[in-house]
Design an enzyme around this catalytic site. Sequence first.
Site, PDB file in Angstrom:
ATOM      1  N   LYS A 100     -10.420  -0.959  10.552  1.00  0.00           N
ATOM      2  CA  LYS A 100     -10.419  -1.972   9.570  1.00  0.00           C
ATOM      3  C   LYS A 100     -10.736  -3.244  10.288  1.00  0.00           C
ATOM      4  CE  LYS A 100      -7.397  -0.249   6.208  1.00  0.00           C
ATOM      5  NZ  LYS A 100      -8.356   0.531   5.114  1.00  0.00           N
ATOM      6  N   CYS A 113      -4.685   2.457  -3.751  1.00  0.00           N
ATOM      7  CA  CYS A 113      -3.539   3.015  -3.058  1.00  0.00           C
ATOM      8  C   CYS A 113      -2.188   2.122  -3.241  1.00  0.00           C
ATOM      9  CB  CYS A 113      -3.786   3.202  -1.586  1.00  0.00           C
ATOM     10  SG  CYS A 113      -5.089   4.504  -1.101  1.00  0.00           S
ATOM     11  N   GLN A 161      -4.403  -5.377   6.991  1.00  0.00           N
ATOM     12  CA  GLN A 161      -5.654  -6.229   6.303  1.00  0.00           C
ATOM     13  C   GLN A 161      -5.401  -7.655   7.006  1.00  0.00           C
ATOM     14  OE1 GLN A 161      -7.806  -4.978   4.680  1.00  0.00           O
ATOM     15  NE2 GLN A 161      -6.953  -2.985   4.166  1.00  0.00           N
ATOM     16  N   HIS A 210       0.883  -1.150   0.070  1.00  0.00           N
ATOM     17  CA  HIS A 210      -0.047   0.106   0.044  1.00  0.00           C
ATOM     18  C   HIS A 210       0.854   1.309  -0.119  1.00  0.00           C
ATOM     19  CE1 HIS A 210      -2.822   2.841   1.783  1.00  0.00           C
ATOM     20  NE2 HIS A 210      -3.985   1.952   1.808  1.00  0.00           N
ATOM     21  N   ASP A 269       3.186  -4.738   8.122  1.00  0.00           N
ATOM     22  CA  ASP A 269       1.782  -3.974   7.974  1.00  0.00           C
ATOM     23  C   ASP A 269       0.833  -5.087   8.060  1.00  0.00           C
ATOM     24  OD1 ASP A 269      -0.482  -2.768   6.933  1.00  0.00           O
ATOM     25  OD2 ASP A 269       0.347  -2.056   5.050  1.00  0.00           O
TER      26      ASP A 269
END
Lengths: 424, 150
Positions: free
Chosen positions: A243, A382, A220, A140, A217
Site C-alpha cells: 500500500k 472490508c 492507509q 477494517h 493500524d
Amino acid sequence: MTTTAPQYSEPPVGTDAEAIDVHAIRADFPILRQTVNGKPLIYMDNTATTQKPQAVIDALSDFYATRNANVHRGVHHLSVQATQAYEQARLKVRDFLGASRVEEIVYVRGTTEAINLVAQTYGRANIHAGDEVVISTMEHHSNIVPWQILCQQQGATLRVVPINDAGEFLFDEYEKLLGPRTKLVAVTHVSNAMGTVNPVERIIQRAHACGARVLIDGAQAVPHMKVDVRALDCDFYAFSGHKVFGPTGVGVLYGKFDVLDAMPPYQSGGDMIQTVSFEKTTYNDLPARFEAGTPNIAASIGLGAAIDYVTAIGLDRIARYERGLLHYTTEALSRIPEVRMIGTAADKASVVSFVVDGVHPHDVGTILDSEFGIAVRAGHHCAMPLMKRFNVPATVRASMAFYNTREEIDALAGAVKRVVEVFG
Amino acid sequence: MSDLDDLYQEIILDHNKSPRNRRKLEQADHTAEGYNPLCGDHVNVFINVENGVVKEVTFEGSGCAISTASASLMTEELKGKTLDEAKVLFKRFHGMITGEDRESSEEAGLGKLEVFSGVCRYPARVKCATLAWHTVRAALDSGGESVTTE
C-alpha cells in the site's frame, strides 16, 4: 468528459497543486501507460493496493538476478549479500517510521499478520477474563476479527467507539469507554473506507493515561503522510508494503522494544531460535524472534526501494499535493445532485467514498471500468460494520495517490454523470 | 453497440427499476435465502409448486441492477414450468452466463433471458446474475436453506 477545467472553490490551506511534477512522477510507473477497454488506465484504487515505480520493480528483479540467497544462514558470498540488503531495508523502515531501534522493526506479511501477531502474543499473555479491548466503528475487518477471536479465547470484552455522521471518531465516547479494564486500544490511523484521519496522538495519550497499550493500524496512513512512531508514542504500529508502492507479501510491525521483548513468540521454527534441543529451546533476540522461517526477502528489499522512492519525493509534498486532489474530487463529485458522500470528516486523506442515488455501487464500478477505464473499488471495503452504520450495502471508493491528476478526476466526474444518465 | 449497452440492455434497466414479482409469498412451500458476500446482494425466493409445476415464484431482496433484473426476469420465466424444465433452464442460463456452454445456450431458446448473455464478458458480475437462480435451486432441492455464491 470535461474539456475545460471547472471552477471550484478555493482549496484549503496546506494545498499545493504544484507540489510535485505529476507528469514526471507518472513516467516512473510503467503500469500507468496502459489502456483498459480502449481508454487510458485511470487508477483510483490505491487504497486496495498502489502501483509500483520502476525502482521497486528493478529492486525485485535485481535481487533475483544478482543476490538471491537465504538470509542469516551460510557464510557464502551471496548469503552475506542477501542478508545485508535485507537488513539495510530494515534500517530504511526504522528511519521511515522514526523508530529509535532497528530491533523494533519486525517484518511480517502485511498489516493483517501484524495485528494477528500482536493479538495472539501480546494479547494472550496480557489480556484476561474481564479485560477490555477498544476498537472503533470504522475499523477494517483485519482490525476487528483478530480482537474478536482474542476476546473469545480469553473471556475479554470488545468495546467499540462510535463515529458521527461525518465519519469522525467520537473522542468523548471513547473517553467514556476507557477504564481500569481497558488493556488495549486498536484504532486505525486513516480509515480505508472513508479516508478519515483519526486524532491518534490524543487517542494514544488518553489510553496511556489509563494504562492501556495502543496499536495503530497505519496501512492507509503511511502512503499519505509522514508518520513518527516516537512522536505518536504508540506501542505498536502496523503497515503493509504494497500500500506504500512496495511489493505484496511484506509488511511491518513496529513495537516498542520493551513491549516486544516481553512478548512470547508467534510462529516458531527456524531463525527465531538461539538454541534448540529436545529438552529446551531458547528464542532469538529481536526482531528475529518474530520472523520464523524464510522471510519474503525480495519483497523486503523492494519495500526498502519503495521507501527510498517516496522519501525522495517527500511525504510533506505528497500530502500537500494530495490535499489538492481531495479538495478537487470532493468539489467535482458534490456538484452531481445524485451523489452522496460517505465520510465528510474535517481531516481526511485522499480517499472519497460515495453512493449514487438509485444505482448500486457495483453497477457504478462496472460502468466506470468498461466505459472509461477508471479503476475504483465498489464494495464494503472490508468494513461491514461501517457500511451498516451508514445504512448502505456498499460504496464506490475513489482513492488517489500522488500520481493521479486533476484531468483524471474530471474524467471520474464525467463518468459518474454518465452513470446517472444510463440509470436515469 | 458498445460493451456497456450490451450489459445494461434496456430490458435489464427496466426490470431493475420496476422488478416484477418482488413480494413475499405467504405460505410458500419452498423458500431459500441467497447471499453474495462480495457485493452484499441479498435475495429471498418463495415458490409454490403444484403437481410438479411452478405455480408461483416471487422474490424479495436488494442488490445491483444485474442481480435485481435477473431475479425479476427469472420469476417471469419460471412460472408455469415443470420442475424438470426449470432445472434445464437453470443449466442453460448458467452455461450462458459463465460462457462455458455458449454454443448450446445460443440455441437453447432462453428467450428474454438472453439479455444476460453479455454478462459472461464481466467475470466480476457473473455471481450477480446467477444468485437468484442458485437460490431457487436451493429452495427446490431442499425446501429451504441459505446459499451463498462463495
